[in-house]
Design a protein around this motif. Sequence first.
Motif, PDB file in Angstrom:
ATOM      1  N   MET A 118      35.031  29.425  45.794  1.00  0.00           N
ATOM      2  CA  MET A 118      35.123  29.777  46.769  1.00  0.00           C
ATOM      3  C   MET A 118      34.454  29.190  48.106  1.00  0.00           C
ATOM      4  N   ASP A 147      33.987  28.386  52.389  1.00  0.00           N
ATOM      5  CA  ASP A 147      34.017  29.797  53.639  1.00  0.00           C
ATOM      6  C   ASP A 147      34.738  28.499  54.625  1.00  0.00           C
ATOM      7  N   PRO A 173      31.135  31.919  44.554  1.00  0.00           N
ATOM      8  CA  PRO A 173      30.954  30.635  46.174  1.00  0.00           C
ATOM      9  C   PRO A 173      30.653  30.426  45.969  1.00  0.00           C
ATOM     10  N   SER A 222      22.968  37.071  49.326  1.00  0.00           N
ATOM     11  CA  SER A 222      24.375  37.635  49.165  1.00  0.00           C
ATOM     12  C   SER A 222      24.157  39.305  48.760  1.00  0.00           C
ATOM     13  N   TYR A 275      32.185  35.351  51.040  1.00  0.00           N
ATOM     14  CA  TYR A 275      32.250  35.985  49.622  1.00  0.00           C
ATOM     15  C   TYR A 275      32.769  37.150  49.770  1.00  0.00           C
ATOM     16  N   SER A 325      36.242  38.103  51.561  1.00  0.00           N
ATOM     17  CA  SER A 325      36.877  37.515  51.011  1.00  0.00           C
ATOM     18  C   SER A 325      37.831  38.815  50.368  1.00  0.00           C
ATOM     19  N   SER A 355      33.026  39.833  39.482  1.00  0.00           N
ATOM     20  CA  SER A 355      32.161  38.960  40.372  1.00  0.00           C
ATOM     21  C   SER A 355      31.117  38.311  39.358  1.00  0.00           C
ATOM     22  N   GLN A 401      29.055  44.198  46.572  1.00  0.00           N
ATOM     23  CA  GLN A 401      30.466  43.344  45.529  1.00  0.00           C
ATOM     24  C   GLN A 401      30.865  44.945  45.656  1.00  0.00           C
TER      25      GLN A 401
END
Length: 326
Positions: free
Chosen positions: A34, A36, A77, A91, A98, A101, A116, A153
């Motif tokens: 992924m 941005d 990401p 992070s 990330y 998304s 993840s 996450q």
Amino acid sequence: MQQRPRRNRKSEAVREMVRETRLPLSSLMYPLFMIDGENQCSPIHSMPGISRWSADRLIDEIAECVSLGLRSFVLFPAFADSLKDTEATLSSDPSNFYLQSIRAIKARFPEVILMSDVAMDPYSSDGHDGLVRNGEIVNDETLPILARMAVAQAEAGIDIIGPSDMMDGRVGFIRKALDEAGYTGVSIMSYTAKYASAFYGPFRDALDSAPRSGDKKSYQMDPANRKEALREAVLDEAEGADMLMVKPALCYLDVILKLSENSVLPIAAYNVSGEYAMLKAAGINGWIDYERAVKECLLSIHRAGANIILTYFAKEYATWYHADKG
Ligand code: PBG
């Protein structure tokens, strides 16, 4: 002759009846990269067929995969270098693209499994999975950073946390942090036996995440060792992992077999970027029957004992799977 093993191979119908291993789509997890932005799809030159997607395009890609029968995805990401720092601060920042998304994908596809990656390298200006102090990758100071990342996450809606960093004690540390934050239902698939492998090259190109100096041999395992994988497995089990992973897959089928025979947990294997690139290159050049070779590799990983396979071939395999059934 009393015994003629060939009788069990005499027709496709017989061969199918006696077949010992089958690889269903539900065993596959598809890793996705992924970036941005909006409407972005940037191909990775060392992994033909694989791209980095912005969230909007990724949602379309996932929709296509879901319609092919895939339902688990591993998300990685790629961040701009200018956003990285030594502490991987970004992070656990909930505003990073990330985590945003993940939220968007989960809202659109509540039924899919999202996994993840937990390690500092995509966010770290040093490009290492742990914190670097005076040239050393320090273990214990890394753990709170990983735990913050994992909780962020979980907060974003991830189903499975995948610690890929190989720091000692991280599974237990992350488990405790998740539980304390109320995420007792979020799973951990530990990168249990992750080797210091040459086969991660294309992945590091994709994320621009190669170590800026040194290598990862003081935390990732020595490819010469098998017993040590069992030691890691025992620790991860005790620390609360739900699933154990071996990585890479094809050079480590013996390790997959050993863990599957010695652990009560489900075993996963990561068929990594370099393994993908090799077959893809041979296929593109017409040096190999690509489809048969890919199926043989994936089946072998499964036969060795991996119930779950993370593989860049997942989407192609899903297409073939339906054609075979049709
Ligand atoms: C990051 C991470 C790596 C991979 C998955 N997570 C690279 C590394 O450890 O250097 C490799 C995956 C692949 O090659 O497909 N910690």
